[in-house]
Design a protein around this motif. Structure first.
Motif, PDB file in Angstrom:
ATOM      1  N   ALA A   1      33.115  49.041  40.649  1.00 47.11           N
ATOM      2  CA  ALA A   1      34.477  49.572  40.652  1.00 47.11           C
ATOM      3  C   ALA A   1      35.501  48.437  40.634  1.00 47.11           C
ATOM      4  CB  ALA A   1      34.701  50.478  41.861  1.00 47.11           C
ATOM      5  N   MET A   2      35.224  47.371  41.373  1.00 52.49           N
ATOM      6  CA  MET A   2      36.133  46.221  41.370  1.00 52.49           C
ATOM      7  C   MET A   2      36.160  45.550  40.003  1.00 52.49           C
ATOM      8  SD  MET A   2      35.383  44.661  45.162  1.00 52.49           S
ATOM      9  CE  MET A   2      36.366  43.212  44.891  1.00 52.49           C
ATOM     10  N   ALA A   3      35.007  45.404  39.374  1.00 52.38           N
ATOM     11  CA  ALA A   3      34.944  44.809  38.036  1.00 52.38           C
ATOM     12  C   ALA A   3      35.671  45.703  37.032  1.00 52.38           C
ATOM     13  CB  ALA A   3      33.483  44.607  37.621  1.00 52.38           C
ATOM     14  N   LEU A   4      35.504  47.010  37.160  1.00 55.24           N
ATOM     15  CA  LEU A   4      36.198  47.956  36.288  1.00 55.24           C
ATOM     16  C   LEU A   4      37.706  47.807  36.442  1.00 55.24           C
ATOM     17  CD1 LEU A   4      36.276  50.416  34.391  1.00 55.24           C
ATOM     18  CD2 LEU A   4      35.918  51.857  36.413  1.00 55.24           C
ATOM     19  N   ALA A   5      38.177  47.721  37.671  1.00 54.02           N
ATOM     20  CA  ALA A   5      39.615  47.549  37.910  1.00 54.02           C
ATOM     21  C   ALA A   5      40.118  46.249  37.286  1.00 54.02           C
ATOM     22  CB  ALA A   5      39.909  47.568  39.409  1.00 54.02           C
TER      23      ALA A   5
END
Length: 116
Positions: A30-34
């Motif tokens: 999720a952090m990488a996606l953001a």
């Protein structure tokens, strides 16, 4: 390739071959996606609405936008795979919910948010 399930398998195999599964926690993905969404936004940030509508015609910006969208898609597909979410089903369910909340009569031509 044309299906989400085919892409899911390719992304899963890519991660498995590199022994990255242990790093692909929901939080990390999720952090990488953001972060990737932020990079996509950076490509469009200072464009006028007209420029953003035709960005794919720009020989320099178009490919960068396309690449960032690819990154966003990869991380979203991987996150869904790790969490066991069918993206097409989730999107369809969300559209059905939005159709109930944002009826054509109530929402046509308006960008206003409708509360539950």
């Amino acid at each position: 390739m044309s299906s989400v399930s085919e892409l899911t398998l390719l992304v899963r195999e890519f991660a498995q071959a590199r022994d990255w599964e242990r790093f692909h926690t929901p939080k990390n993905l999720a952090m990488a996606l953001a972060g990737e969404v932020g990079e996509l936004l950076a490509e469009l940030q200072w464009l006028t609405p007209e420029q953003s509508a035709t960005v794919m015609n720009d020989p320099e910006l178009g490919p960068r936008v396309r690449a960032e969208m690819g990154d966003v898609t990869i991380y979203l597909v991987r996150l869904a795979d790790v969490l066991g979410i069918d993206l097409v089903e989730a999107a369809t369910d969300k559209l059905e919910d939005s159709a109930r909340r944002y009826t054509v009569e109530a929402a046509r031509g308006s960008a206003a948010k409708i509360s539950d």
